[in-house]
Design an enzyme around this catalytic site. Sequence first.
Site, PDB file in Angstrom:
ATOM      1  N   TYR A  28       0.826  -1.217   0.000  1.00  0.00           N
ATOM      2  CA  TYR A  28       0.000   0.000   0.000  1.00  0.00           C
ATOM      3  C   TYR A  28       0.859   1.265   0.000  1.00  0.00           C
ATOM      4  O   TYR A  28       0.322   2.372   0.015  1.00  0.00           O
ATOM      5  CB  TYR A  28      -1.073  -0.015   1.094  1.00  0.00           C
ATOM      6  CG  TYR A  28      -0.621  -0.158   2.528  1.00  0.00           C
ATOM      7  CD1 TYR A  28       0.142   0.829   3.149  1.00  0.00           C
ATOM      8  CD2 TYR A  28      -0.997  -1.267   3.280  1.00  0.00           C
ATOM      9  CE1 TYR A  28       0.535   0.712   4.466  1.00  0.00           C
ATOM     10  CE2 TYR A  28      -0.608  -1.395   4.604  1.00  0.00           C
ATOM     11  CZ  TYR A  28       0.167  -0.396   5.189  1.00  0.00           C
ATOM     12  OH  TYR A  28       0.556  -0.514   6.497  1.00  0.00           O
ATOM     13  N   ARG A  77      -2.417  -7.393  15.773  1.00  0.00           N
ATOM     14  CA  ARG A  77      -2.665  -5.945  15.821  1.00  0.00           C
ATOM     15  C   ARG A  77      -3.523  -5.447  14.664  1.00  0.00           C
ATOM     16  O   ARG A  77      -4.394  -4.616  14.848  1.00  0.00           O
ATOM     17  CB  ARG A  77      -1.335  -5.182  15.771  1.00  0.00           C
ATOM     18  CG  ARG A  77      -0.412  -5.447  16.923  1.00  0.00           C
ATOM     19  CD  ARG A  77       0.944  -4.863  16.606  1.00  0.00           C
ATOM     20  NE  ARG A  77       0.802  -3.437  16.371  1.00  0.00           N
ATOM     21  CZ  ARG A  77       0.844  -2.528  17.319  1.00  0.00           C
ATOM     22  NH1 ARG A  77       1.042  -2.908  18.559  1.00  0.00           N
ATOM     23  NH2 ARG A  77       0.691  -1.257  17.039  1.00  0.00           N
TER      24      ARG A  77
HETATM   25  C1  HXC Z   1      -5.006   4.752  17.844  1.00  0.00           C
HETATM   26  C2  HXC Z   1      -3.047   4.809  19.063  1.00  0.00           C
HETATM   27  C3  HXC Z   1      -2.971   3.391  19.048  1.00  0.00           C
HETATM   28  C4  HXC Z   1      -4.022   2.670  18.374  1.00  0.00           C
HETATM   29  C5  HXC Z   1      -1.275   4.155  20.147  1.00  0.00           C
HETATM   30  N1  HXC Z   1      -1.976   5.224  19.749  1.00  0.00           N
HETATM   31  N2  HXC Z   1      -1.858   3.023  19.721  1.00  0.00           N
HETATM   32  N3  HXC Z   1      -4.056   5.474  18.469  1.00  0.00           N
HETATM   33  N4  HXC Z   1      -4.999   3.389  17.782  1.00  0.00           N
HETATM   34  N5  HXC Z   1      -4.015   1.333  18.317  1.00  0.00           N
HETATM   35  C6  HXC Z   1      -1.679   6.617  20.029  1.00  0.00           C
HETATM   36  C7  HXC Z   1      -1.524   6.871  21.513  1.00  0.00           C
HETATM   37  O1  HXC Z   1      -2.783   7.071  22.131  1.00  0.00           O
HETATM   38  C8  HXC Z   1      -0.678   8.161  21.523  1.00  0.00           C
HETATM   39  O2  HXC Z   1      -1.456   9.295  21.262  1.00  0.00           O
HETATM   40  C9  HXC Z   1       0.218   7.985  20.321  1.00  0.00           C
HETATM   41  O3  HXC Z   1      -0.400   6.989  19.491  1.00  0.00           O
HETATM   42  C10 HXC Z   1       1.593   7.492  20.727  1.00  0.00           C
HETATM   43  O4  HXC Z   1       1.431   6.308  21.491  1.00  0.00           O
HETATM   44  P1  HXC Z   1       2.648   5.654  22.283  1.00  0.00           P
HETATM   45  O5  HXC Z   1       2.199   4.369  22.838  1.00  0.00           O
HETATM   46  O6  HXC Z   1       3.250   6.667  23.209  1.00  0.00           O
HETATM   47  O7  HXC Z   1       3.692   5.463  21.085  1.00  0.00           O
HETATM   48  P2  HXC Z   1       5.014   4.648  21.008  1.00  0.00           P
HETATM   49  O8  HXC Z   1       5.447   4.154  22.336  1.00  0.00           O
HETATM   50  O9  HXC Z   1       5.928   5.439  20.178  1.00  0.00           O
HETATM   51  O10 HXC Z   1       4.554   3.311  20.206  1.00  0.00           O
HETATM   52  C11 HXC Z   1       4.429   3.298  18.820  1.00  0.00           C
HETATM   53  C12 HXC Z   1       3.222   2.475  18.387  1.00  0.00           C
HETATM   54  C13 HXC Z   1       3.271   1.055  18.982  1.00  0.00           C
HETATM   55  C14 HXC Z   1       3.221   2.460  16.869  1.00  0.00           C
HETATM   56  C15 HXC Z   1       2.003   3.218  18.873  1.00  0.00           C
HETATM   57  O11 HXC Z   1       2.136   0.374  18.590  1.00  0.00           O
HETATM   58  C16 HXC Z   1       4.471   0.277  18.600  1.00  0.00           C
HETATM   59  O12 HXC Z   1       5.521   0.425  19.200  1.00  0.00           O
HETATM   60  N6  HXC Z   1       4.404  -0.600  17.594  1.00  0.00           N
HETATM   61  C17 HXC Z   1       5.569  -1.400  17.122  1.00  0.00           C
HETATM   62  C18 HXC Z   1       5.109  -2.694  16.551  1.00  0.00           C
HETATM   63  C19 HXC Z   1       4.221  -2.509  15.361  1.00  0.00           C
HETATM   64  O13 HXC Z   1       3.355  -1.609  15.333  1.00  0.00           O
HETATM   65  N7  HXC Z   1       4.405  -3.353  14.360  1.00  0.00           N
HETATM   66  C20 HXC Z   1       3.547  -3.284  13.225  1.00  0.00           C
HETATM   67  C21 HXC Z   1       4.324  -3.347  11.985  1.00  0.00           C
HETATM   68  S1  HXC Z   1       3.294  -4.216  10.839  1.00  0.00           S
HETATM   69  P3  HXC Z   1      -2.008  10.287  22.455  1.00  0.00           P
HETATM   70  O14 HXC Z   1      -2.677  11.366  21.718  1.00  0.00           O
HETATM   71  O15 HXC Z   1      -2.932   9.436  23.264  1.00  0.00           O
HETATM   72  O16 HXC Z   1      -0.798  10.714  23.221  1.00  0.00           O
HETATM   73  C22 HXC Z   1       3.164  -3.408   9.448  1.00  0.00           C
HETATM   74  C23 HXC Z   1       2.487  -4.269   8.441  1.00  0.00           C
HETATM   75  C24 HXC Z   1       1.787  -3.542   7.375  1.00  0.00           C
HETATM   76  O17 HXC Z   1       3.575  -2.296   9.283  1.00  0.00           O
HETATM   77  C25 HXC Z   1       1.175  -4.435   6.296  1.00  0.00           C
HETATM   78  C26 HXC Z   1       0.253  -5.505   6.693  1.00  0.00           C
HETATM   79  C27 HXC Z   1      -0.259  -6.340   5.537  1.00  0.00           C
END
Ligand code: HXC
Length: 291
Positions: free
Chosen positions: A155, A207
């Site tokens: 995407y 997720r």
């Molecule tokens: C909406 C969200 C949220 C959610 C967090 N936030 N999770 N908003 N839905 N599910 C918001 C929080 O409320 C906060 O805003 C802001 O995002 C930052 O959150 P933090 O937890 O402080 O961020 P951080 O610690 O930097 O964590 C980053 C993250 C986390 C992206 C939010 O999920 C993470 O670390 N993920 C790593 C693993 C991951 O996501 N892997 C996926 C890759 S897969 P506010 O306003 O409340 O402060 C991929 C595949 C794609 O890319 C293709 C598939 C086919």
Amino acid sequence: MMNYQKPMFTSPIFEGKTFVVTGGGTGLGKSMAKYLLELGANVVICSRKLEVLEKTASEFQAISKNILPLACDVRNYAEIEGIIAQTVAHFGDLNGWINNAAGNFVSPTERLSNRAFDAVVDIVLKGTYNASLALGKRWIELKQQGVMLNIVTTYAYTGSGYVVPSAAAKAGVLTLTRSLAAEWAKYGIRSNAIAPGPFPTDATLARLFPKEIAQVVDPMQRVPLKRFGDHQELANLAAYLLSDFSAYINGEVITIDGGEWHYNAGMFSGFDKIPTSFWDAFAEKVKGKSE
Ligand code: HXC
Ligand code: NAP
């Protein structure tokens, strides 16, 4: 075991080479790091959670001792410079880098806070340009060849609702890949990308497709091959793109998605559901008309 689950290279083609894999403690990064180790490379895995990296590194000890877990937040340029310095101090060199770390979540865009948008874009786009810039400066100054590999998604070309920060950031990474390929080829630095479709990792399944959503949108049914990708087939492609076997490939993005995005873009792909009996009857009808 199917052929695509087997390693493509079997000799130690990366002996004496050192690679960094961001987000290498989990998921696809872990699988790519493992294969690079199996191929004789020195490998640094880095991400925010050191305990996760250390657990992965200890699993890898049986393959090779040449694994180094290092904590790093890719959003912070100084930490990237720190990873480069520690890699060189430990292994003596740095030849290639996989920008694999990512953050993503599914949400209607209007529900996101601006900080949520920042969280994803900063990991994906800023994390990748931080590493690219620090590596480019180093390799150009040392007159050393290097190879960068960026993990995007399909995407990144099409865009996608419900993962808008990720789509926008991955599109930026794709353009960064092509731009640096053009600019830095003269220094012997290659930049390529891989665009995976769905591969089973805890991140994707838990997720992005939680059970309630998967009941409505089954991700496997979106793939015309009707299977997910196997981690080894992605690792095979990554190893090829890091190796000198791909020395003339520069600025390319290779899709590995079982045909998923073309299938869902094609207006008539849904005709798969039409039974053969219909086509038999339809052919008769058309024949009757033409006669
Ligand atoms: C909406 C969200 C949220 C959610 C967090 N936030 N999770 N908003 N839905 N599910 C918001 C929080 O409320 C906060 O805003 C802001 O995002 C930052 O959150 P933090 O937890 O402080 O961020 P951080 O610690 O930097 O964590 C980053 C993250 C986390 C992206 C939010 O999920 C993470 O670390 N993920 C790593 C693993 C991951 O996501 N892997 C996926 C890759 S897969 P506010 O306003 O409340 O402060 C991929 C595949 C794609 O890319 C293709 C598939 C086919
Ligand atoms: P994953 O296991 O969640 O991998 C993401 C990794 O990024 C984690 O190890 C995480 O470790 C690291 N990370 C996150 N924020 C970071 C930061 N600020 N600094 C350093 N590291 C950070 O997910 P995955 O499915 O294997 O995805 C790997 C790559 O493939 C991603 O680029 C993803 O977009 C891409 N991709 C995956 C799929 C799929 O179907 N799985 C499809 C298309 C593309 P920490 O939490 O320890 O930091």
